[in-house]
Design a protein around this motif. Structure first.
Motif, short mmCIF file in Angstrom:
data_model
loop_
_atom_site.label_atom_id
_atom_site.label_comp_id
_atom_site.label_asym_id
_atom_site.label_seq_id
_atom_site.Cartn_x
_atom_site.Cartn_y
_atom_site.Cartn_z
N LEU A 198 0.82 -1.21 0.00
CA LEU A 198 0.00 0.00 0.00
C LEU A 198 0.86 1.26 0.00
CD1 LEU A 198 -2.89 -1.00 2.45
CD2 LEU A 198 -2.89 -0.98 -0.05
N ARG A 199 1.99 1.21 0.66
CA ARG A 199 2.88 2.37 0.64
C ARG A 199 3.44 2.60 -0.76
NH1 ARG A 199 4.83 0.21 6.13
NH2 ARG A 199 3.69 1.53 7.61
N LYS A 200 3.73 1.50 -1.48
CA LYS A 200 4.19 1.64 -2.86
C LYS A 200 3.09 2.21 -3.75
CE LYS A 200 7.58 -2.11 -2.69
NZ LYS A 200 7.92 -3.49 -3.16
N GLU A 201 1.83 1.97 -3.34
CA GLU A 201 0.69 2.51 -4.08
C GLU A 201 0.46 3.98 -3.76
OE1 GLU A 201 -2.02 0.55 -6.05
OE2 GLU A 201 -0.06 -0.33 -6.46
N GLY A 202 1.18 4.52 -2.79
CA GLY A 202 1.06 5.93 -2.46
C GLY A 202 0.27 6.24 -1.21
N TYR A 203 -0.11 5.21 -0.46
CA TYR A 203 -0.88 5.44 0.76
C TYR A 203 0.04 5.54 1.97
CZ TYR A 203 -4.80 3.70 -2.07
OH TYR A 203 -5.73 3.52 -3.05
N GLN A 204 -0.42 6.27 2.97
CA GLN A 204 0.21 6.21 4.28
C GLN A 204 -0.45 5.08 5.04
OE1 GLN A 204 -0.36 10.13 5.98
NE2 GLN A 204 1.55 10.88 5.11
N VAL A 205 0.31 4.30 5.78
CA VAL A 205 -0.25 3.14 6.48
C VAL A 205 0.18 3.15 7.94
CG1 VAL A 205 -0.42 0.62 6.57
CG2 VAL A 205 -0.19 1.77 4.36
N GLY A 211 -21.53 -3.21 10.02
CA GLY A 211 -21.16 -1.95 9.39
C GLY A 211 -19.97 -1.98 8.47
N ALA A 212 -19.35 -3.17 8.29
CA ALA A 212 -18.23 -3.25 7.35
C ALA A 212 -18.74 -3.03 5.92
CB ALA A 212 -17.55 -4.61 7.45
N ASP A 213 -17.92 -2.41 5.09
CA ASP A 213 -18.30 -2.13 3.71
C ASP A 213 -17.92 -3.26 2.76
OD1 ASP A 213 -19.22 0.83 3.74
OD2 ASP A 213 -17.36 0.84 4.89
N ASP A 214 -16.98 -4.10 3.18
CA ASP A 214 -16.50 -5.16 2.30
C ASP A 214 -15.90 -6.27 3.14
OD1 ASP A 214 -15.94 -6.51 -0.04
OD2 ASP A 214 -14.85 -4.86 -0.96
N TYR A 215 -15.84 -7.48 2.57
CA TYR A 215 -15.31 -8.64 3.27
C TYR A 215 -14.44 -9.40 2.28
CZ TYR A 215 -15.36 -12.64 6.53
OH TYR A 215 -15.02 -13.64 7.41
N ILE A 216 -13.15 -9.48 2.54
CA ILE A 216 -12.21 -10.12 1.63
C ILE A 216 -11.62 -11.34 2.33
CG2 ILE A 216 -10.14 -9.79 0.23
CD1 ILE A 216 -10.62 -6.76 0.47
N THR A 217 -11.76 -12.51 1.71
CA THR A 217 -11.26 -13.72 2.34
C THR A 217 -9.79 -13.96 2.00
OG1 THR A 217 -12.07 -15.04 0.47
CG2 THR A 217 -13.51 -14.82 2.39
N LYS A 218 -9.05 -14.48 2.96
CA LYS A 218 -7.66 -14.84 2.77
C LYS A 218 -7.57 -16.24 2.16
CE LYS A 218 -6.14 -12.30 6.91
NZ LYS A 218 -5.51 -12.44 8.25
N PRO A 219 -6.61 -16.49 1.30
CA PRO A 219 -5.64 -15.54 0.75
C PRO A 219 -6.27 -14.68 -0.35
CG PRO A 219 -5.30 -17.69 -0.23
CD PRO A 219 -6.39 -17.86 0.79
N PHE A 220 -5.76 -13.47 -0.53
CA PHE A 220 -6.27 -12.57 -1.55
C PHE A 220 -5.09 -11.98 -2.30
CE2 PHE A 220 -5.98 -10.41 2.54
CZ PHE A 220 -5.11 -9.38 2.25
N SER A 221 -5.34 -11.49 -3.50
CA SER A 221 -4.27 -10.87 -4.27
C SER A 221 -4.15 -9.40 -3.86
CB SER A 221 -4.53 -10.98 -5.76
OG SER A 221 -5.57 -10.09 -6.16
N LEU A 222 -2.93 -8.91 -3.89
CA LEU A 222 -2.71 -7.50 -3.55
C LEU A 222 -3.38 -6.59 -4.57
CD1 LEU A 222 1.03 -7.68 -2.44
CD2 LEU A 222 -1.00 -7.49 -0.98
N GLY A 223 -3.44 -7.04 -5.82
CA GLY A 223 -4.12 -6.25 -6.85
C GLY A 223 -5.60 -6.10 -6.56
N GLU A 224 -6.23 -7.18 -6.11
CA GLU A 224 -7.65 -7.12 -5.76
C GLU A 224 -7.87 -6.18 -4.57
OE1 GLU A 224 -11.27 -9.97 -4.05
OE2 GLU A 224 -9.25 -10.78 -4.27
N SER A 283 -6.03 -3.61 -3.68
CA SER A 283 -5.87 -2.24 -4.14
C SER A 283 -7.10 -1.75 -4.89
CB SER A 283 -4.63 -2.13 -5.05
OG SER A 283 -3.45 -2.33 -4.33
N ALA A 284 -7.65 -2.61 -5.73
CA ALA A 284 -8.83 -2.22 -6.51
C ALA A 284 -10.02 -1.93 -5.60
CB ALA A 284 -9.17 -3.32 -7.50
N ARG A 285 -10.19 -2.76 -4.60
CA ARG A 285 -11.32 -2.55 -3.69
C ARG A 285 -11.12 -1.30 -2.84
NH1 ARG A 285 -14.20 -8.08 -1.71
NH2 ARG A 285 -13.66 -9.42 -3.46
#
Length: 236
Positions: A24-31, A97-110, A112-114
């Motif tokens: 995520l930092r490489k994508e430009g986010y602060q984490v 109240g969660a907006d999304d639920y991503i199951t492990k394992p997941f791709s980093l590209g997915e 980022s897109a979400r």
């Protein structure tokens, strides 16, 4: 990206947290990374985040309770990442109240897109952050939401950290009722109210400093059998 978005990652698995944070930092986010649910809630309460990513199986405060607590104080996009793949886990998480639920394992590209999708939707459609800086109410109360300062009849009020957290949670959500359990999760970061009259004592102290009365409240009202809410009336 014109402005770096600040993301809170709450994950107790060091390797997953490291990989996600680096990506995520490489994508430009602060984490900001928190390794326990309680630490994550504390970071969230005292930080300014555009989105939260949280695991469910967390020490000290589980992911469900963390999601519930965050939702009491914010509409920020909230993504769950979890190895639990059952429909019941997803339904419970989204229901809190969660907006999304991503199951492990997941791709980093997915991931980022979400994240990108939720941030765009939040900026475009979600309720905007509390914008008022200073509000004056009937009965002599003035509140500076930016500086987190209170004044009663022109005199500054000195509140403890917990009293201040309680007041601003109430004031930013006028007429919304918070149960003792809600407040205990949000303020103390605990799953269950197991400290006797802890909330009651702090509410009483806050009311005393506001010169408020539980029988004829001007600011903090007891909703019998439910909890408390802020009923301060702004000056027109």
């Amino acid at each position: 990206m014109e402005k770096q978005e600040n993301i809170l990652l709450v994950e107790d698995d060091y390797e997953i947290a490291r990989v996600v944070s680096d990506h995520l930092r490489k994508e430009g986010y602060q984490v900001t990374w928190a390794s326990t649910g309680k630490e994550g809630l504390e970071d969230f309460r005292h930080g300014d985040y555009s989105l939260v990513i949280a695991d469910l199986m967390l020490p000290e405060l589980d992911g469900y309770s963390l999601c519930e607590a965050i939702r009491h104080g914010s509409d920020v996009p909230l993504l769950i990442i979890s190895a639990r793949q059952s429909d019941s886990s997803k339904i419970k998480g989204l229901g809190l109240g969660a907006d999304d639920y991503i199951t492990k394992p997941f791709s980093l590209g997915e991931l980022s897109a979400r994240i990108c999708s939720h941030l765009k939707r939040y900026r475009r459609y979600s309720q905007q952050p509390f914008r008022q800086t200073r509000v004056e109410y009937h009965n002599g109360l003035a509140v500076d939401f930016t500086a987190q300062a209170l004044y009663l009849h022109g005199e500054p009020l000195t509140l403890t950290a917990i009293e201040k957290d309680l007041f601003f949670l109430f004031a930013k959500h006028p007429f919304q009722t918070f149960t003792k359990s809600d407040l205990y999760k949000w303020i103390w970061g605990q799953d269950h109210l197991n400290a006797g009259n802890t909330v009651t004592v702090h509410i009483k102290s806050l009311r005393t400093k506001l010169s408020d009365s539980s029988r004829s409240p001007k600011f903090i009202q007891t909703v019998w059998g439910e909890g408390y809410r802020f009923i301060g009336e702004p000056l027109s």
